[in-house]
Design a protein around this motif. Structure first.
Motif, mmCIF file in Angstrom:
data_model
loop_
_atom_site.group_PDB
_atom_site.id
_atom_site.type_symbol
_atom_site.label_atom_id
_atom_site.label_comp_id
_atom_site.label_asym_id
_atom_site.label_seq_id
_atom_site.Cartn_x
_atom_site.Cartn_y
_atom_site.Cartn_z
ATOM 1 N N SER A 18 -88.939 3.462 -66.492
ATOM 2 C CA SER A 18 -88.430 4.301 -65.669
ATOM 3 C C SER A 18 -87.421 4.204 -66.048
ATOM 4 O O SER A 18 -86.263 2.842 -66.114
ATOM 5 C CB SER A 18 -88.792 4.127 -64.096
ATOM 6 N N ASP A 57 -87.850 6.302 -61.157
ATOM 7 C CA ASP A 57 -88.737 5.557 -61.152
ATOM 8 C C ASP A 57 -89.829 5.976 -61.968
ATOM 9 O O ASP A 57 -90.785 5.337 -61.438
ATOM 10 C CB ASP A 57 -88.970 5.406 -59.143
ATOM 11 N N PRO A 71 -87.830 10.815 -69.097
ATOM 12 C CA PRO A 71 -88.529 10.692 -67.896
ATOM 13 C C PRO A 71 -89.285 12.566 -67.700
ATOM 14 O O PRO A 71 -88.188 13.140 -67.727
ATOM 15 C CB PRO A 71 -87.834 10.136 -65.605
#
Length: 264
Positions: free
Chosen positions: A19, A74, A126
């Motif tokens: 992450s 995350d 991400p």
């Protein structure tokens, strides 16, 4: 040679990389990224409709995009050139490039981002959706917030050699090269036939052609072609596509591409 691309609102989902929160901060952009991420967290923790409006999200993607932004610190990551999935990246065709061209691409391509400022092609990214014109609490318009940071950081990030600027206007506004550095940044505009006659900028083929040009330049450089100035870029476009290219000045090029994309 370095290449500057816009991001895409469309992203390939998922990922298996560590992450963003588990990674060391970027040495030049880390502090501003932390501010942007904190502002985004405040926004998505509130009313979803207000968050969607501030992020300029179309209704059909708002729920999924807010969810991705909520988990952005995350969630798993993938390299940038495997994350972005819009029209520019269809033209680039990264997944279909030979392995040696892919290895060059991830070192030479930089993608601008409303959330992260700029990411190199191999940087872990991400899933998220924060356009340059999004408004974040305490920060304001995302692209505007990045300008002073990128003004200072980009010369060091890009290093030496020509820079081929294939960004859209929103992302060009995030960083405009100045002084001597500006003479190294080569801009490209794409013209296509218009239904009423003549030529002009048509969104889909313009984006697609910029991806095609990026792939052609990377392939040509790997094959040993000299790419040092605007004439070299024009020559690569003509040789790789058979379409016209017109040099407008020492740092400006117009390339032509059909309005209809074959196979689409």
């Amino acid at each position: 040679m370095q290449l500057l691309l816009p991001p895409s609102e469309a992203k390939n989902p998922g990922g298996r990389g560590r992450s963003f929160a588990a990674r060391a901060p970027h040495p030049l952009l880390g502090q501003q990224r932390a501010l942007m991420l904190a502002a985004l967290a405040r926004l998505v923790a509130g009313d979803p409709a207000e968050a969607a409006e501030a992020l300029l999200l179309p209704p059909n993607v708002a729920a999924a995009a807010v969810a991705a932004n909520t988990a952005v610190r995350d969630s798993p990551t993938v390299p940038a050139l495997r994350r972005y999935a819009g029209i520019v990246y269809d033209g680039l065709g990264f997944q279909s490039l030979p392995a040696e061209v892919q290895r060059l691409a991830v070192r030479r391509v930089y993608v601008f981002s409303g959330l992260f400022g700029v990411v190199r092609g191999d940087e872990a990214v991400p899933d998220y959706r924060v356009p340059a014109k999004a408004s974040l609490p305490g920060v304001g318009v995302a692209g505007t917030a990045w300008r002073p940071v990128l003004d200072e950081a980009m010369p060091a990030i890009l290093g030496r050699g020509p820079v081929i600027d294939l960004r859209s206007s929103d992302y060009q506004a995030m960083w405009r090269p100045a002084g001597a550095f500006a003479t190294r940044v080569l801009t490209v505009r794409v013209l296509s036939p218009l239904p009423a006659g003549g030529v002009g900028v048509v969104s889909y083929p313009s984006k697609y052609a910029k991806g095609r040009l990026a792939a052609a330049l990377l392939t040509a450089e790997l094959a040993g072609t000299r790419i040092a100035d605007i004439e070299d870029v024009a020559g690569v476009w003509r040789a790789s596509t058979g379409y016209a290219a017109e040099v407008q000045g020492p740092t400006s090029l117009v390339i032509h591409h059909p309005a209809k994309i074959v196979g689409r």
